[in-house]
Design a protein around this motif. Structure first.
Motif, PDB file in Angstrom:
ATOM      1  N   ASN A   1     -45.790 -38.871   9.234  1.00 22.78           N
ATOM      2  CA  ASN A   1     -46.551 -38.742   7.989  1.00 22.78           C
ATOM      3  C   ASN A   1     -48.018 -38.417   8.270  1.00 22.78           C
ATOM      4  O   ASN A   1     -48.652 -37.650   7.534  1.00 22.78           O
ATOM      5  CB  ASN A   1     -46.448 -40.030   7.172  1.00 22.78           C
ATOM      6  N   ALA A   2     -48.576 -39.009   9.340  1.00 28.28           N
ATOM      7  CA  ALA A   2     -49.954 -38.704   9.732  1.00 28.28           C
ATOM      8  C   ALA A   2     -50.078 -37.253  10.175  1.00 28.28           C
ATOM      9  O   ALA A   2     -51.061 -36.566   9.861  1.00 28.28           O
ATOM     10  CB  ALA A   2     -50.401 -39.648  10.844  1.00 28.28           C
TER      11      ALA A   2
ATOM     12  N   LEU B   1     -51.621 -31.644   9.060  1.00 30.45           N
ATOM     13  CA  LEU B   1     -51.090 -30.286   8.938  1.00 30.45           C
ATOM     14  C   LEU B   1     -51.400 -29.698   7.570  1.00 30.45           C
ATOM     15  O   LEU B   1     -51.843 -28.540   7.447  1.00 30.45           O
ATOM     16  CB  LEU B   1     -49.586 -30.320   9.179  1.00 30.45           C
ATOM     17  N   MET B   2     -51.191 -30.473   6.517  1.00 32.42           N
ATOM     18  CA  MET B   2     -51.456 -29.982   5.167  1.00 32.42           C
ATOM     19  C   MET B   2     -52.939 -29.695   4.954  1.00 32.42           C
ATOM     20  O   MET B   2     -53.312 -28.692   4.321  1.00 32.42           O
ATOM     21  CB  MET B   2     -50.948 -30.999   4.140  1.00 32.42           C
TER      22      MET B   2
ATOM     23  N   ASP C   1     -51.763 -42.892  14.137  1.00 31.42           N
ATOM     24  CA  ASP C   1     -52.938 -42.459  14.894  1.00 31.42           C
ATOM     25  C   ASP C   1     -53.333 -41.079  14.380  1.00 31.42           C
ATOM     26  O   ASP C   1     -52.722 -40.070  14.736  1.00 31.42           O
ATOM     27  CB  ASP C   1     -52.616 -42.415  16.389  1.00 31.42           C
ATOM     28  N   LEU C   2     -54.339 -41.028  13.512  1.00 28.73           N
ATOM     29  CA  LEU C   2     -54.717 -39.772  12.861  1.00 28.73           C
ATOM     30  C   LEU C   2     -55.328 -38.777  13.841  1.00 28.73           C
ATOM     31  O   LEU C   2     -55.152 -37.562  13.691  1.00 28.73           O
ATOM     32  CB  LEU C   2     -55.681 -40.049  11.708  1.00 28.73           C
ATOM     33  N   GLU C   3     -56.044 -39.275  14.842  1.00 25.53           N
ATOM     34  CA  GLU C   3     -56.624 -38.357  15.828  1.00 25.53           C
ATOM     35  C   GLU C   3     -55.529 -37.697  16.656  1.00 25.53           C
ATOM     36  O   GLU C   3     -55.542 -36.481  16.878  1.00 25.53           O
ATOM     37  CB  GLU C   3     -57.602 -39.105  16.731  1.00 25.53           C
ATOM     38  N   ASP C   4     -54.573 -38.489  17.109  1.00 29.76           N
ATOM     39  CA  ASP C   4     -53.459 -37.922  17.872  1.00 29.76           C
ATOM     40  C   ASP C   4     -52.618 -36.995  17.000  1.00 29.76           C
ATOM     41  O   ASP C   4     -52.053 -36.014  17.482  1.00 29.76           O
ATOM     42  CB  ASP C   4     -52.594 -39.046  18.435  1.00 29.76           C
TER      43      ASP C   4
ATOM     44  N   ALA D   1     -50.286 -31.627  14.985  1.00 32.46           N
ATOM     45  CA  ALA D   1     -50.422 -30.629  13.924  1.00 32.46           C
ATOM     46  C   ALA D   1     -50.803 -29.280  14.516  1.00 32.46           C
ATOM     47  O   ALA D   1     -50.286 -28.232  14.102  1.00 32.46           O
ATOM     48  CB  ALA D   1     -51.465 -31.082  12.910  1.00 32.46           C
ATOM     49  N   HIS D   2     -51.687 -29.287  15.515  1.00 28.88           N
ATOM     50  CA  HIS D   2     -52.063 -28.041  16.183  1.00 28.88           C
ATOM     51  C   HIS D   2     -50.856 -27.391  16.851  1.00 28.88           C
ATOM     52  O   HIS D   2     -50.669 -26.171  16.782  1.00 28.88           O
ATOM     53  CB  HIS D   2     -53.150 -28.305  17.225  1.00 28.88           C
TER      54      HIS D   2
END
Length: 371
Positions: free
Chosen positions: A50-51, A56-57, A250-253, A258-259
């Motif tokens: 979900n993070a 990504l969005m 973990d939003l940073e990870d 996403a990349h």
């Protein structure tokens, strides 16, 4: 370009209240570009997807999106809300005991007969007709007179969405795990585009999971068409990405993953923006070489092997403490393997029964290269 939000009903509670989840869609500019479906959190405790979807969005809304993108976070509300104390369960349907990610439909289409009826169609029309067949098969299964289980209704409802796409990405995590992904043999060249070091190369066969439910019908059709002399490439790509350990955000990870997804979507022309794959070594192993290690004795486990790092033959995998054997040579048992491997995940708890699936490890690894 912004995502539009709607909702998807995936079942009903005993009270009659509907179970719905948020569904996001962004329309691409080019109707010929690949269509994408991404979902996360089919298993209740596996929340990191979900993070990744969030990151990504955020990025996709700033990009030149060519192909339609449909995104379903929080895909399994029953599993997500299946709690015991401070822990989320949600890996198995509590009614039937079946893994939520093994409920997808195996269509078992007679591809020889189907193709014989449609062989005059060009590739584009044939793909559209076969896709309609798969979606109709899902619909017929959901509406059969004998009904379906709660888990099957959820899975096949998600599968209908997946069959509308050319690219399907299912986001999961392990219990205690390093990042890895599942990729079918026919599409192994795509694995290095993602920001994931380890890839399990799976047979082009149905085993019950979402990725297999998405690509297997197309692989079966492709095999038959090639056998009768028509050159045809599998038009659907499907992957499962395992994004670390469960019960963690973990939003940073998540930006890293996403990349990686964007690099793949850029390569496929879903976004016009150029996104390069991360520079990192990547390794694969075939599913037959992905080994499960079961605890030879019960006890309290000290997990020693570092996930995602090579463990050489004879090095300590784990120690098992048995206080009931204090003062004997069985009070502490060192567990070792007699071959080199890379531990990928281990059991979440330190307290185990004899026979618990303690570790999963990759053996016979080979390097993967970006083409």
């Amino acid at each position: 370009m912004k995502f539009k939000q709607s909702s998807l009903t995936v079942g009903e509670l005993a009270t009659g209240h509907g179970l719905s989840v948020p569904l996001f869609h962004i329309a691409g500019k080019d109707s010929q570009a690949p269509k994408v479906f991404i979902q996360a959190n089919v298993h209740g405790a596996e929340v990191q997807g979900n993070a990744v979807i969030f990151q990504l969005m955020k990025r996709l809304e700033q990009m030149d999106v060519q192909g339609d993108v449909t995104i379903l976070p929080l895909a399994n509300p029953l599993g997500i809300n299946q709690k015991s104390g401070e822990f989320t369960l949600g890996r198995f349907d509590p009614i039937t005991g079946v893994n939520w990610n093994r409920e997808y439909l195996d269509h078992q289409i007679d591809v020889a007969s189907w193709y014989q009826r449609h062989c005059e169609l060009d590739d584009k029309a044939l793909i559209a007709a076969y896709r309609a067949e798969l979606i109709a098969s899902c619909d017929a299964h959901l509406n059969q007179q004998w009904g379906v289980t709660t888990g099957k209704r959820l899975a096949v409802t998600l599968q209908q969405l997946a069959h509308q796409a050319d690219i399907v990405i299912d986001l999961h995590t392990g219990p205690k795990s390093c990042k890895h992904m599942y990729c079918p043999e026919y599409d192994v060249s795509s694995a290095p585009l993602f920001s994931i070091a380890y890839t399990l190369v799976i047979p082009n066969e149905f085993g019950g999971a979402m990725d297999e439910a998405a690509f297997c019908p197309w692989w079966q059709l492709t095999e038959h068409m090639n056998a009768v002399g028509r050159d045809f490439q599998v038009p659907v790509a499907a992957f499962t990405l395992e994004l670390g350990s469960q019960e963690l955000i973990d939003l940073e990870d998540a930006l890293t993953d996403a990349h990686g997804i964007l690099a793949y979507l850029s390569h496929r022309g879903v976004v016009a923006d150029k996104v390069e794959p991360a520079q990192m070594p990547r390794y694969g192993c075939y599913l037959k070489d992905y080994k499960k290690y079961h605890a030879p004795t019960a006890g309290l486990v000290e997990y020693k092997a570092r996930l995602g790092h090579i463990l050489y033959s004879g090095e300590t995998l784990a120690n098992v403490l048995r206080l009931d054997r204090f003062g004997t040579n069985e009070e502490l048992t060192e567990l070792v393997l007699n071959q080199d491997c890379v531990p990928i995940l281990h059991f979440a708890s330190a307290s185990v029964y004899q026979g618990t699936e303690l570790y999963k490890v990759m053996t016979n690894l080979f390097e993967l290269y970006t083409s």
